[in-house]
Design a protein around this motif. Structure first.
Motif, PDB file in Angstrom:
ATOM      1  N   CYS A  94       0.863  -1.273   0.081  1.00  0.00           N
ATOM      2  CA  CYS A  94       0.031   0.109   0.023  1.00  0.00           C
ATOM      3  C   CYS A  94       1.130   1.323   0.051  1.00  0.00           C
ATOM      4  O   CYS A  94       0.043   2.248  -0.707  1.00  0.00           O
ATOM      5  N   GLY A  95       2.116   1.334   0.724  1.00  0.00           N
ATOM      6  CA  GLY A  95       2.747   2.446   0.575  1.00  0.00           C
ATOM      7  C   GLY A  95       2.773   3.495   1.602  1.00  0.00           C
ATOM      8  O   GLY A  95       3.390   4.567   1.763  1.00  0.00           O
ATOM      9  N   LYS A  96       1.464   3.283   2.492  1.00  0.00           N
ATOM     10  CA  LYS A  96       1.419   4.321   3.283  1.00  0.00           C
ATOM     11  C   LYS A  96       0.926   3.860   4.783  1.00  0.00           C
ATOM     12  O   LYS A  96       0.791   4.607   5.492  1.00  0.00           O
ATOM     13  N   CYS A  97       0.897   2.725   4.958  1.00  0.00           N
ATOM     14  CA  CYS A  97       0.463   2.170   6.366  1.00  0.00           C
ATOM     15  C   CYS A  97       1.914   2.135   7.152  1.00  0.00           C
ATOM     16  O   CYS A  97       3.113   2.435   6.727  1.00  0.00           O
ATOM     17  N   CYS A 100       4.550  -0.012   5.766  1.00  0.00           N
ATOM     18  CA  CYS A 100       5.327   0.234   4.741  1.00  0.00           C
ATOM     19  C   CYS A 100       6.088   1.720   4.720  1.00  0.00           C
ATOM     20  O   CYS A 100       7.323   1.660   4.197  1.00  0.00           O
ATOM     21  N   CYS A 108       2.664  -5.297   5.318  1.00  0.00           N
ATOM     22  CA  CYS A 108       1.697  -4.232   4.843  1.00  0.00           C
ATOM     23  C   CYS A 108       0.390  -4.542   5.444  1.00  0.00           C
ATOM     24  O   CYS A 108      -0.324  -5.796   5.289  1.00  0.00           O
ATOM     25  N   ASP A 109      -0.271  -3.558   6.226  1.00  0.00           N
ATOM     26  CA  ASP A 109      -1.693  -3.661   6.536  1.00  0.00           C
ATOM     27  C   ASP A 109      -2.570  -4.469   5.452  1.00  0.00           C
ATOM     28  O   ASP A 109      -3.631  -4.847   5.955  1.00  0.00           O
TER      29      ASP A 109
HETATM   30 ZN    ZN Z   1       1.385  -1.114   3.486  1.00  0.00          ZN
END
Ligand code: ZN
Ligand code: NAP
Ligand code: ZN
Length: 350
Positions: A94-97, A100, A108-109
Motif C-alpha cells: 500500500c505504501g502508506k501504512c 510500509c 503491509c496492513d
Molecule cells: Zn502498507
C-alpha cells in the motif's frame, strides 16, 4: 498487454508446461526486464502442490529473479536500459501504512503483493512469477543487482538470502553469539555464510549425514547430525539463537532446549502442519519461539550489497527450464546441493 513465454501448472497434480501469458504494458514508473535467471525456492514447490490451500491455478512460480532492464516507463529514475536488476518476493504494497512507512512492506496492513500467486490489481487476475522470459514491476520494488556477483548464483539471494539475512540481523547474530542453523537446504546454506560473515560462531544441525562435511566447507564452525542424541545433548542450553529453515513438520522442542536463557528459535521454514511447543520448552530459561517472513525492500538491497562486499552467493545447480519438473521432484526429496537455478535462455528454444 504483451505476450510472454512462461511455464505454468494447471492443478496441484499437473506438471509445469510451456504456456503464453500476458504482462501489462509499462506504466509511468514501471520497468521491464528480460529474465536471465530464476531460482527455485521450496515455497514455489509448496505453492505448486497447494500445501497452504491458497494456490490459484494456473500458477507461474518463481520469485528469485535476475534480469536486464529492457524498457523503462517515462518517470523511472532508478534504472536505465541494460542495468542488471532483480525482483524478489514483493512487487507491490500500500505504501502508506505504518509498516510500509517503516520499510517493512512484508507486513503491509493491506497485504503485500507477491511476485506470483497474489491478486494483481493491474490485470485483475493473479501475479505470474519468474518462470518466464520477461517481468514488469514498479521500480520501487526492483533491486540493483551488483555486477560483481555471479547473476545465476546470486539469484537465490532474492528470497533465500533476504529470508535468512533479516532475522540474523534482527536477532543480532554476530561476534560473541553462538548461532544454530537448522536444515541445510537453499535457505540454510546461505544462512551459514551470512551468519559467519556477521561474526557469529555457527553450529549447523542437519538430518543428512552427507551434509556434515559440506557444512564445514560452507563455513560452519561445527556441524551436528540431528538424529544422533549423544551429539545433540552436548549442545543443551548452549546457543543464543537458532534459525529453523526446515520445510516439513519436526519437533521444535528439541531445539528450544538447545537455547541459552532468553534465546530464540526463529522459524522461517513453512511446514504446512502446525508445530507443537511444550510449555517447559519456553518457560524454562524465558525462551522464545518466533518467526520471520522474508524482508523489506530497503533491507533486501542492503543484503545484496552486503553479499557483494563479501562475495556471498548460493551454491547452485543450473538447469534448463525443460528440466524443471525433474528438479521439483528432486527438491521434494531433498536431493539438491543447494539451490536449483533456471537458465532462462533455455525458454527461448520453446
Ligand atoms: Zn502498507
Ligand atoms: P530446501 O532447500 O528444501 O531445504 C529444506 C531443508 O530442511 C532440507 O534441505 C533439510 O535439511 C531439511 N528438512 C526437510 N525435511 C525435513 C524433515 N522432515 N525433517 C528434518 N529436516 C528436514 O527448502 P528451502 O528453499 O531452503 O526452504 C525452506 C523452507 O523455508 C520452506 O518451507 C520454504 O517454503 C520456507 N521459506 C520461507 C520463507 C519465509 O519468508 N519465511 C522464505 C523462503 C522459504 P537437512 O538435510 O540439512 O536436514
Ligand atoms: Zn522463496
Amino acid at each position: 498487454m504483451y505476450k510472454v513465454r512462461a511455464y505454468s501448472a494447471e492443478s496441484s497434480e499437473s506438471d509445469l508446461s510451456p504456456v503464453t501469458i500476458e504482462r501489462r504494458n509499462l506504466e509511468d514508473t514501471d520497468v521491464q526486464m528480460e529474465i536471465l535467471y530464476c531460482g527455485i525456492c521450496h515455497s514455489d514447490l509448496h505453492q505448486l502442490k497447494n500445501d497452504f490451500g491458497v494456490t490459484v491455478y494456473p500458477i507461474v512460480p518463481g520469485h528469485e529473479i535476475v534480469g536486464r532492464i529492457t524498457k523503462i516507463g517515462p518517470k523511472v529514475t532508478k534504472f536505465k536500459l541494460g542495468d542488471l536488476a532483480a525482483v524478489g518476493c514483493i512487487v507491490d504494497s500500500c505504501g502508506k501504512c505504518e509498516y510500509c512507512e517503516s520499510n517493512l512492506e512484508q507486513f503491509c496492513d493491506e497485504g503485500a503483493i507477491f511476485s506470483f500467486n497474489s491478486p494483481d490489481k493491474h490485470t485483475g487476475g493473479v501475479t505470474f512469477g519468474g518462470f518466464s522470459d520477461s517481468y514488469v514491476c514498479d521500480e520501487k520494488y526492483v533491486f540493483h543487482m551488483p555486477e560483481s556477483l555471479d547473476p545465476a548464483a546470486g539469484a537465490p539471494l532474492l528470497c533465500a538470502g533476504i529470508t535468512v539475512y533479516s532475522p540474523l540481523k534482527h536477532w543480532q547474530a554476530g561476534s560473541g553469539k553462538k548461532v544454530g542453523i537448522l536444515g541445510i537446504g537453499g535457505l540454510g546454506h546461505v544462512a551459514i555464510k551470512m551468519a559467519k560473515a556477521m561474526g557469529a560462531h555457527v553450529v549447523v544441525f542437519t538430518s543428512s549425514p552427507s551434509k556434515i562435511e559440506d557444512a564445514k566447507r560452507l563455513g560452519a564452525d561445527e556441524a551436528v547430525l540431528s538424529t544422533d542424541a549423544d551429539q545433540m545433548n552436548k549442545y543443551a542450553r548452549g546457543l543464543h539463537l537458532i534459525l529453523d529453515t526446515v520445510s516439513a513438520k519436526h519437533d521444535v522442542n528439541t531445539y528450544l532446549n538447545l537455547l541459552r536463557h532468553d534465546g530464540s528459535v526463529v522459524l522461517v521454514g513453512l511446514p504446512p502442519e502446525p508445530l507443537e511447543v511444550g510449555a517447559f520448552s519456553v518457560v524454562s530459561g524465558r525462551r522464545s519461539f518466533s518467526g520471520s517472513n522474508i524482508g523489506g525492500i530497503a533491507e533486501t538491497q542492503e543484503m545484496l550489497d552486503f553479499c557483494a562486499e563479501r562475495n556471498i552467493t548460493a551454491e547452485i545447480e543450473l538447469i534448463k527450464i525443460q528440466e524443471v519438473n525433474k528438479a521439483m521432484e528432486r527438491l521434494e526429496k531433498g536431493d539438491v546441493k543447494y539451490r536449483f537455478v533456471i537458465d532462462m535462455a533455455s525458454l527461448k528454444y520453446e
